[in-house]
Design a protein around this motif. Structure first.
Motif, PDB file in Angstrom:
ATOM      1  N   GLY A 469      -1.048   4.146   2.661  1.00  0.00           N
ATOM      2  CA  GLY A 469      -0.408   4.257   1.356  1.00  0.00           C
ATOM      3  C   GLY A 469      -0.861   3.226   0.344  1.00  0.00           C
ATOM      4  O   GLY A 469      -0.755   3.451  -0.869  1.00  0.00           O
ATOM      5  N   PHE A 470      -1.382   2.094   0.784  1.00  0.00           N
ATOM      6  CA  PHE A 470      -1.801   1.040  -0.136  1.00  0.00           C
ATOM      7  C   PHE A 470      -3.091   1.427  -0.853  1.00  0.00           C
ATOM      8  O   PHE A 470      -4.071   1.824  -0.222  1.00  0.00           O
ATOM      9  CB  PHE A 470      -2.000  -0.280   0.609  1.00  0.00           C
ATOM     10  CG  PHE A 470      -0.718  -1.012   0.898  1.00  0.00           C
ATOM     11  CD1 PHE A 470      -0.181  -1.903  -0.022  1.00  0.00           C
ATOM     12  CD2 PHE A 470      -0.034  -0.798   2.085  1.00  0.00           C
ATOM     13  CE1 PHE A 470       1.009  -2.572   0.231  1.00  0.00           C
ATOM     14  CE2 PHE A 470       1.159  -1.450   2.345  1.00  0.00           C
ATOM     15  CZ  PHE A 470       1.684  -2.346   1.424  1.00  0.00           C
ATOM     16  N   THR A 471      -3.066   1.283  -2.185  1.00  0.00           N
ATOM     17  CA  THR A 471      -4.264   1.557  -2.978  1.00  0.00           C
ATOM     18  C   THR A 471      -4.987   0.275  -3.377  1.00  0.00           C
ATOM     19  O   THR A 471      -6.093   0.326  -3.910  1.00  0.00           O
ATOM     20  CB  THR A 471      -3.898   2.316  -4.273  1.00  0.00           C
ATOM     21  OG1 THR A 471      -3.102   1.473  -5.102  1.00  0.00           O
ATOM     22  CG2 THR A 471      -3.147   3.602  -3.951  1.00  0.00           C
ATOM     23  N   SER A 472      -4.369  -0.890  -3.157  1.00  0.00           N
ATOM     24  CA  SER A 472      -4.997  -2.159  -3.522  1.00  0.00           C
ATOM     25  C   SER A 472      -4.291  -3.304  -2.816  1.00  0.00           C
ATOM     26  O   SER A 472      -3.191  -3.134  -2.257  1.00  0.00           O
ATOM     27  CB  SER A 472      -4.936  -2.388  -5.039  1.00  0.00           C
ATOM     28  OG  SER A 472      -3.598  -2.624  -5.444  1.00  0.00           O
ATOM     29  N   GLY A 473      -4.921  -4.454  -2.870  1.00  0.00           N
ATOM     30  CA  GLY A 473      -4.298  -5.677  -2.388  1.00  0.00           C
ATOM     31  C   GLY A 473      -3.593  -6.378  -3.536  1.00  0.00           C
ATOM     32  O   GLY A 473      -3.191  -5.762  -4.521  1.00  0.00           O
ATOM     33  N   ALA A 474      -3.458  -7.686  -3.413  1.00  0.00           N
ATOM     34  CA  ALA A 474      -2.763  -8.467  -4.428  1.00  0.00           C
ATOM     35  C   ALA A 474      -3.567  -8.510  -5.721  1.00  0.00           C
ATOM     36  O   ALA A 474      -4.798  -8.549  -5.704  1.00  0.00           O
ATOM     37  CB  ALA A 474      -2.511  -9.882  -3.922  1.00  0.00           C
TER      38      ALA A 474
END
Length: 800
Positions: A469-474
């Protein structure tokens, strides 16, 4: 600058030591037995005396030469606030947005420009600032204090003398006064339940320990999912408060208190709504009053850095606090006053922060993969089933902000009275720290629906856009240690020239110092170095920087109060106040000191039938500086503003049992030389963001006796005018009405039943647009934060 780290425990002992010696001497004397005053008279006198904004000892509100509001425990109960900040809606000149839940409020005062939080608002407990910085990023004062049945009254001073006392706040200073014991043993217990399944218990007990010593202990505990139900226990916690007061035979007293708070709730943020000019409507099946983006599927996640985050931790505080209040008349006419407090704990924020408005999966593929990108597959992250064609999607960041804070505050003063003159000189010291760890960004792809589910997206060319589900980091990281110290000397002289005329004037010199070490985001990088994976783009922590700041400023005020009779009076005042840059401003290199000039005058009427307080004010602001997180990075806004307005507040009692209370504000606040977008956008002439020109509320109430029962009916209609969510005046927030009402019944002298309803018409009123972008969101579906939907609270209280 020398090391300003202070030992709070040693300072507290050092500050209390001389008073302990005096107390010991006084306690050795034989004191006459204290007598209980009639309760009605005591309550009436207590409500009429205000402490906030005075040099100590308090003054009658009718005699105050500044704009002040006092709310008794009964007034607080009738306001039925959803949070501490929500109570401030009852104060003219104050615009409080509590749509963020128990925490994360935005509070604005008299046209003071601010991007959010509560930059010009200080909360006090018993006359001592709870945490001296009024606002840090992700932390404003109301987050640290909860209202419960141990609160006796709340006082609030706007402008006026606020720039001299306490931490020198030129905006709004709110003082929370604790309930205390008397010479009769008393107790109270209340159980309440809401239609959204929150259960809460409040209780306190108070009474004598000896003829000269009394106690009070009480608190609350509550739990529930909240009005916006995320499908898990999002609201949970409680508070306990205790105090002991000892009287020194009429020459003074010592109050020692302690408080522990452990409470957190869901941080409520903008949701999708539809906007067509000034017309707002609900988006799809996303209920504007009860819908929550968070749900079971997104509650616990592990981001690309390997950190597991639980949204149930929400936003709140886990704090301990103890303090003392000491007053003693050394000799006739000369008194000493000491207020001290030490607070420590954590105030964390975990939230699901929307990144963009709902769009089609095809549009999201272009957003993530660039022009020409298409959808290869769209599946649910949990289970892997394919999402239906036409599924609307959106991104939201899982923001993780950890703060460990502490603060020691000491305020000591000598007061000399001779004839009609009262001269006060004082010393204020505050030492406070915070340890910050932030991880903003960490976007996840979600279904655009209540209790959203995580999605995985693979593009048509085979590139993988998501991981679980994550499209990017911090997108923004902070690792910082800050320490601040404020030292101030103040002197105030109050002179009663005639029976009708009283004048006062005072000055304050304050030194503000901050040291710290802070590291923020460095360069962006691709974690695995593969162009085929898009989800692991992130930033790394940059090198540490050193903060070493110090500056001093003078504040002053002069005012006059003239009483035509004991019931009718007028006042006038000028004040100059300053607001020093705090940790977040200094992190971004903003060292500007805000300067505020306030001119105000008012009429006060206090009769058995009518109380009326009318204030005309004009503020000039220079050197304002705010920082907002926009598109994942800090953006600065600096410049000036001016504001002119009228505040009205009063109550009329035409016949026994019936009253109509009302409050209203007209505000004309505009920017001048104010630049946002890191200095690229000139907002001169625009209206100050988030503050309406017109705002008013009317509260009729009626109490009567029916046999052995005493029912009471009350209602409040509040109007909030058009506002703009942003300084560029591109995001319109249309006007709206809110209707609240309630009924209570005293079954007998001990048992009371009540039901209160909030937002009975289920109004869709917006308090915030999308503060994480610059400019208009366009027409159609946007992100905005509405007020909470219709709700009811039922309660039963027993007292003895």
């Amino acid at each position: 600058m020398h090391n300003i780290r202070l030992s709070a425990s040693r300072l507290l002992l050092a500050g209390a030591a001389p008073f302990a010696l005096i107390a010991g001497s006084a306690m050795a004397q034989t004191a006459p037995a204290a007598q209980d005053a009639p309760e009605a008279a005591a309550d009436e006198n207590q409500a009429d005396i205000v402490v906030v904004g005075t040099a100590g000892g308090g003054t009658r509100r009718q005699d105050a030469a500044f704009a002040v509001t006092s709310l008794s425990s009964d007034a607080i109960a009738r306001a039925a606030p959803n949070s501490t900040a929500d109570l401030l809606r009852t104060i003219p000149g104050v615009s409080a947005e509590s749509s963020g839940g128990q925490n994360g409020a935005n509070i604005f005062v008299r046209g003071y420009p601010s991007g959010g939080d509560a930059q010009f608002v200080t909360f006090q407990l018993g006359g001592v600032p709870f945490f001296p910085p009024s606002t840090l990023s992700f932390l404003e004062n109301s987050q640290l204090i909860r209202l419960d049945e141990t609160v006796d009254r709340v006082e609030a001073v706007r402008g006026g003398t606020g720039s001299l006392f306490s931490n020198g706040q030129p905006g709004l200073t709110v003082n929370v006064q604790q309930r205390e014991g008397g010479q009769t043993l008393k107790g109270f217990a209340k159980l309440s339940y809401t239609d959204y399944d929150e259960i809460r218990g409040d209780a306190w007990i108070s009474g004598p320990i000896s003829e000269d010593t009394t106690f009070m202990v009480g608190g609350y505990y509550a739990q529930g999912n909240g009005i916006r139900d995320p499908q898990f226990r999002a609201e949970k916690g409680g508070q306990i408060t205790a105090n002991i007061r000892h009287d020194f035979g009429g020459r003074g007293s010592l109050l020692i208190y302690g408080r522990y708070l452990n409470d957190h709730g869901q941080w409520l943020l903008p949701i999708p709504v539809n906007q067509d000019g000034s017309k707002i409507s609900q988006f799809a099946n996303f209920d504007h009053g009860t819908g929550a983006l968070a749900g079971r599927d997104v509650r616990v996640t592990t981001n690309n850095a390997g950190r597991t985050v639980d949204l149930a931790d929400g936003r709140g505080a886990k704090l301990g606090n103890f303090g003392l209040s000491f007053d003693y008349e050394l000799v006739d006419g000369l008194s000493i006053r000491e207020r001290a407090s030490y607070m420590w704990g954590t105030a964390n924020t975990i939230g699901l922060v929307p990144t963009d408005a709902p769009m089609s999966a095809a549009a999201m593929a272009t957003t993530l993969g660039g022009a020409g990108s298409t959808v290869g597959s769209l599946t649910y992250a949990s289970g892997g089933a394919a999402a239906a064609a036409g599924t609307q999607v959106m991104r939201a960041g899982i923001w993780d902000v950890r703060k460990r804070i502490d603060a020691f505050v000491n305020d000591m003063a000598l007061e000399f009275k001779a004839g009609g003159n009262k001269l006060t000189g004082g010393f204020y010291l505050a030492n406070y720290t915070t340890r910050d760890n932030w991880a903003l960004g960490n976007d996840v792809l979600l279904t655009a629906e209540p209790n959203a589910r995580r999605l995985n997206l693979t593009l048509g060319d085979g590139r993988v856009a998501t991981r679980d589900g994550f499209t990017s980091g911090a997108s923004f990281l902070v690792n910082g240690r800050y320490e601040g110290r404020d030292i101030a000397f103040y002197a105030v002289d109050e002179l009663q020239i005639t029976d009708q005329l009283r004048v006062d004037g005072g000055v304050r010199w304050q030194r503000h110092e901050v040291v710290g070490d802070v590291a923020t985001s460095g360069a962006a990088f691709d974690q695995d170095g593969s162009a085929a994976t898009l989800y692991d783009r992130t930033v790394q922590l940059g090198g540490a920087g050193r903060i070493d700041y110090g500056a001093s400023r003078w504040s002053w005020t002069a005012g006059a109060n003239y009483d035509f009779t004991s019931q009718i009076g007028v006042f006038a005042r000028y004040s100059r106040g300053n607001s020093f840059p705090q940790f977040d401003n200094l992190r971004e290199g903003l060292t500007i000191i805000s300067k505020v000039d306030t001119y105000e005058g008012g009429l006060k009427v206090s009769t058995p039938m009518l109380n009326l307080y009318a204030t005309l004010f004009h503020n000039k602001f220079d050197g304002l500086a705010t920082t907002q997180i926009i598109n994942g990075v800090p953006n600065e806004s600096v410049g000036g503003a001016k504001a002119t307005g009228v505040e009205l507040e009063g109550v009329i009692r035409p016949f026994a049992g019936f009253s109509i209370a009302a409050a209203g504000t007209y505000l004309d606040g505009t920017y001048r030389g104010f630049f946002s977008g890191n200095g690229t956008i000139d907002n001169t002439g625009n209206r100050v963001q988030r503050q309406p020109k017109w705002m008013w509320r009317v509260t009729p109430s009626y109490e009567l006796t029916v046999g052995d029962f005493r029912p009471s009916i009350f209602a409040t209609l509040q109007y909030t005018g058009d506002r703009f969510s942003d300084p560029e005046n591109a995001q319109l927030l249309p006007n709206y009405y809110q209707l609240d009402a309630g009924v209570s019944v005293d079954v007998n002298q001990r048992l009371k039943l009540a039901v209160t309803g909030n937002n009975l018409t289920d109004e869709l009123g917006l308090t915030e647009g999308n503060p994480r972008i610059i400019g208009s969101q366009g027409a159609g579906t946007i992100l905005a934060r509405p007020i909470l939907g219709r709700s009811f609270r039922f309660s039963a209280a027993y007292s003895f």
